[in-house]
Motif scaffolding. Structure first.
Motif, PDB file in Angstrom:
ATOM      1  N   VAL A  31      71.425   2.163 131.153  1.00  0.00           N
ATOM      2  CA  VAL A  31      72.790   1.871 130.715  1.00  0.00           C
ATOM      3  C   VAL A  31      73.735   2.576 131.673  1.00  0.00           C
ATOM      4  O   VAL A  31      73.826   3.805 131.689  1.00  0.00           O
ATOM      5  N   ARG A  32      74.416   1.792 132.499  1.00  0.00           N
ATOM      6  CA  ARG A  32      75.302   2.345 133.523  1.00  0.00           C
ATOM      7  C   ARG A  32      76.715   2.460 132.977  1.00  0.00           C
ATOM      8  O   ARG A  32      77.240   1.521 132.377  1.00  0.00           O
ATOM      9  N   THR A  33      77.336   3.608 133.219  1.00  0.00           N
ATOM     10  CA  THR A  33      78.703   3.826 132.763  1.00  0.00           C
ATOM     11  C   THR A  33      79.484   4.582 133.829  1.00  0.00           C
ATOM     12  O   THR A  33      78.906   5.200 134.727  1.00  0.00           O
ATOM     13  N   ASN A  34      80.792   4.521 133.684  1.00  0.00           N
ATOM     14  CA  ASN A  34      81.678   5.353 134.488  1.00  0.00           C
ATOM     15  C   ASN A  34      81.888   6.660 133.728  1.00  0.00           C
ATOM     16  O   ASN A  34      82.466   6.664 132.643  1.00  0.00           O
ATOM     17  N   PRO A  35      81.401   7.795 134.263  1.00  0.00           N
ATOM     18  CA  PRO A  35      81.478   9.052 133.509  1.00  0.00           C
ATOM     19  C   PRO A  35      82.898   9.531 133.242  1.00  0.00           C
ATOM     20  O   PRO A  35      83.105  10.395 132.379  1.00  0.00           O
ATOM     21  N   TRP A  36      83.875   8.987 133.959  1.00  0.00           N
ATOM     22  CA  TRP A  36      85.259   9.375 133.703  1.00  0.00           C
ATOM     23  C   TRP A  36      85.800   8.701 132.439  1.00  0.00           C
ATOM     24  O   TRP A  36      86.828   9.130 131.917  1.00  0.00           O
ATOM     25  N   ARG A  37      85.119   7.688 131.945  1.00  0.00           N
ATOM     26  CA  ARG A  37      85.578   6.965 130.758  1.00  0.00           C
ATOM     27  C   ARG A  37      84.792   7.469 129.549  1.00  0.00           C
ATOM     28  O   ARG A  37      83.682   7.027 129.259  1.00  0.00           O
ATOM     29  N   ASP A  38      85.384   8.433 128.851  1.00  0.00           N
ATOM     30  CA  ASP A  38      84.695   9.160 127.785  1.00  0.00           C
ATOM     31  C   ASP A  38      84.202   8.236 126.679  1.00  0.00           C
ATOM     32  O   ASP A  38      83.066   8.374 126.192  1.00  0.00           O
ATOM     33  N   GLU A  39      85.039   7.284 126.268  1.00  0.00           N
ATOM     34  CA  GLU A  39      84.663   6.430 125.140  1.00  0.00           C
ATOM     35  C   GLU A  39      83.492   5.518 125.506  1.00  0.00           C
ATOM     36  O   GLU A  39      82.596   5.276 124.674  1.00  0.00           O
ATOM     37  N   ASP A  40      83.476   5.001 126.721  1.00  0.00           N
ATOM     38  CA  ASP A  40      82.357   4.161 127.147  1.00  0.00           C
ATOM     39  C   ASP A  40      81.058   4.957 127.162  1.00  0.00           C
ATOM     40  O   ASP A  40      79.992   4.450 126.770  1.00  0.00           O
ATOM     41  N   LEU A  41      81.142   6.202 127.609  1.00  0.00           N
ATOM     42  CA  LEU A  41      79.960   7.063 127.638  1.00  0.00           C
ATOM     43  C   LEU A  41      79.451   7.324 126.226  1.00  0.00           C
ATOM     44  O   LEU A  41      78.244   7.262 125.958  1.00  0.00           O
ATOM     45  N   ALA A  42      80.374   7.577 125.304  1.00  0.00           N
ATOM     46  CA  ALA A  42      79.981   7.829 123.910  1.00  0.00           C
ATOM     47  C   ALA A  42      79.339   6.590 123.296  1.00  0.00           C
ATOM     48  O   ALA A  42      78.335   6.687 122.570  1.00  0.00           O
ATOM     49  N   ARG A  43      79.888   5.424 123.569  1.00  0.00           N
ATOM     50  CA  ARG A  43      79.323   4.183 123.015  1.00  0.00           C
ATOM     51  C   ARG A  43      77.927   3.912 123.581  1.00  0.00           C
ATOM     52  O   ARG A  43      77.046   3.402 122.875  1.00  0.00           O
ATOM     53  N   ALA A  44      77.733   4.238 124.852  1.00  0.00           N
ATOM     54  CA  ALA A  44      76.417   4.023 125.463  1.00  0.00           C
ATOM     55  C   ALA A  44      75.370   4.922 124.810  1.00  0.00           C
ATOM     56  O   ALA A  44      74.245   4.486 124.519  1.00  0.00           O
ATOM     57  N   ILE A  45      75.713   6.164 124.561  1.00  0.00           N
ATOM     58  CA  ILE A  45      74.782   7.091 123.908  1.00  0.00           C
ATOM     59  C   ILE A  45      74.472   6.608 122.496  1.00  0.00           C
ATOM     60  O   ILE A  45      73.310   6.590 122.067  1.00  0.00           O
ATOM     61  N   HIS A  46      75.497   6.208 121.761  1.00  0.00           N
ATOM     62  CA  HIS A  46      75.308   5.730 120.388  1.00  0.00           C
ATOM     63  C   HIS A  46      74.431   4.484 120.364  1.00  0.00           C
ATOM     64  O   HIS A  46      73.559   4.329 119.487  1.00  0.00           O
ATOM     65  N   ARG A  47      74.634   3.616 121.332  1.00  0.00           N
ATOM     66  CA  ARG A  47      73.834   2.387 121.405  1.00  0.00           C
ATOM     67  C   ARG A  47      72.352   2.705 121.586  1.00  0.00           C
ATOM     68  O   ARG A  47      71.480   2.116 120.928  1.00  0.00           O
ATOM     69  N   LEU A  48      72.027   3.653 122.465  1.00  0.00           N
ATOM     70  CA  LEU A  48      70.633   3.985 122.717  1.00  0.00           C
ATOM     71  C   LEU A  48      70.010   4.741 121.551  1.00  0.00           C
ATOM     72  O   LEU A  48      68.817   4.580 121.270  1.00  0.00           O
ATOM     73  N   LEU A  49      70.789   5.558 120.866  1.00  0.00           N
ATOM     74  CA  LEU A  49      70.260   6.272 119.709  1.00  0.00           C
ATOM     75  C   LEU A  49      69.857   5.312 118.595  1.00  0.00           C
ATOM     76  O   LEU A  49      68.959   5.616 117.800  1.00  0.00           O
ATOM     77  N   ASN A  50      70.503   4.157 118.545  1.00  0.00           N
ATOM     78  CA  ASN A  50      70.222   3.178 117.497  1.00  0.00           C
ATOM     79  C   ASN A  50      69.456   1.964 118.009  1.00  0.00           C
ATOM     80  O   ASN A  50      69.389   0.937 117.336  1.00  0.00           O
ATOM     81  N   GLN A  51      68.872   2.084 119.187  1.00  0.00           N
ATOM     82  CA  GLN A  51      68.123   0.963 119.761  1.00  0.00           C
ATOM     83  C   GLN A  51      66.825   0.733 118.990  1.00  0.00           C
ATOM     84  O   GLN A  51      66.103   1.681 118.669  1.00  0.00           O
ATOM     85  N   PRO A  52      66.492  -0.523 118.676  1.00  0.00           N
ATOM     86  CA  PRO A  52      65.241  -0.811 117.959  1.00  0.00           C
ATOM     87  C   PRO A  52      64.017  -0.352 118.755  1.00  0.00           C
ATOM     88  O   PRO A  52      64.029  -0.338 119.990  1.00  0.00           O
ATOM     89  N   ASP A  53      62.953  -0.007 118.032  1.00  0.00           N
ATOM     90  CA  ASP A  53      61.746   0.505 118.676  1.00  0.00           C
ATOM     91  C   ASP A  53      61.133  -0.507 119.633  1.00  0.00           C
ATOM     92  O   ASP A  53      60.623  -0.132 120.697  1.00  0.00           O
ATOM     93  N   HIS A  54      61.160  -1.794 119.279  1.00  0.00           N
ATOM     94  CA  HIS A  54      60.536  -2.786 120.164  1.00  0.00           C
ATOM     95  C   HIS A  54      61.302  -2.915 121.478  1.00  0.00           C
ATOM     96  O   HIS A  54      60.709  -3.173 122.530  1.00  0.00           O
TER      97      HIS A  54
END
Length: 215
Positions: free
Chosen positions: A115-138
């Motif tokens: 998941v590629r993000t621009n680290p200067w964009r805090d909200e995009d980074l937070a959404r990317a982390i949240h997305r991976l934490l809730n990613q299905p096991d498959h």
């Protein structure tokens, strides 16, 4: 803070490797102080939310951490070849973790599922982390297998062989054209940017527009 309920179930291990100049003096002291202050603020809001490591981690310690982590975040703003995401993949034998990588990392374009993000964009980074934490096991398993294949099929040996094959092909082409290639050679080196050249300043769009207009 976009996902307050998630904060109650996670713990962030923040590793900040200190940098020093040629005289062994710490670099970016003001930036480090800001990070320390922010860590303190977050831990006052939620005790134990951030575990701060202000030192370099040994290989064994780092891989042990990778083996139990759910998500790895590499938010470098200027780093060409970075092997940490590859280490993270190879440590995921028992746990399938995802990773968020800065779009400024060279390896961000070669790893499937990153998941590629621009680290200067805090909200995009937070959404990317949240997305991976809730990613299905498959999904985790699918991407992990592709990432493992990428790591195992693109080792240093294969890179070296491909480089030599390309050199032989070029030499044959030059020979056919009558070029003298008896003294042709190859040099592989590592160019490292001094830390003093690194900057944490924001790139201002207006300055970029003016530079293009006057170029």
């Amino acid at each position: 803070r976009l996902f307050p309920t998630t904060l109650d179930t996670v713990r962030l291990v923040l590793v900040a490797a200190p940098l020093f100049d040629g005289d062994d003096r710490p670099l970016h002291a003001a930036y480090r102080d800001k990070v320390v202050a922010l860590v303190g603020e977050l831990n006052r809001e939620r005790a134990g939310l951030v575990v701060f490591r202000d030192r370099r981690m040994r290989f064994a310690e780092r891989t042990a951490l990778f083996s139990v982590a759910d998500v790895m975040v590499n938010s470098s703003v200027r780093h060409g070849l970075n092997l940490l995401p590859f280490e993270f993949i190879l440590c995921g034998s028992s746990r399938r973790g995802g990773f968020v990588v800065s779009e400024f990392l060279g390896c961000s374009r070669v790893l499937p599922g990153a998941v590629r993000t621009n680290p200067w964009r805090d909200e995009d980074l937070a959404r990317a982390i949240h997305r991976l934490l809730n990613q299905p096991d498959h999904d985790k398993e699918y991407w992990h297998q592709l990432q493992l294949q990428q790591c195992r099929s693109n080792a240093v040996l294969r890179w070296g062989v491909n480089a030599l094959v390309d050199m032989k092909r070029i030499r044959a082409t030059l020979t056919e054209l009558g070029e003298d290639v008896l003294r042709a050679g190859c040099r592989v080196g590592i160019a490292k940017m001094p830390h003093r050249e690194m900057s944490t300043s924001y790139l201002k769009a207006e300055q970029v527009y003016r530079a293009y207009a006057t170029a």
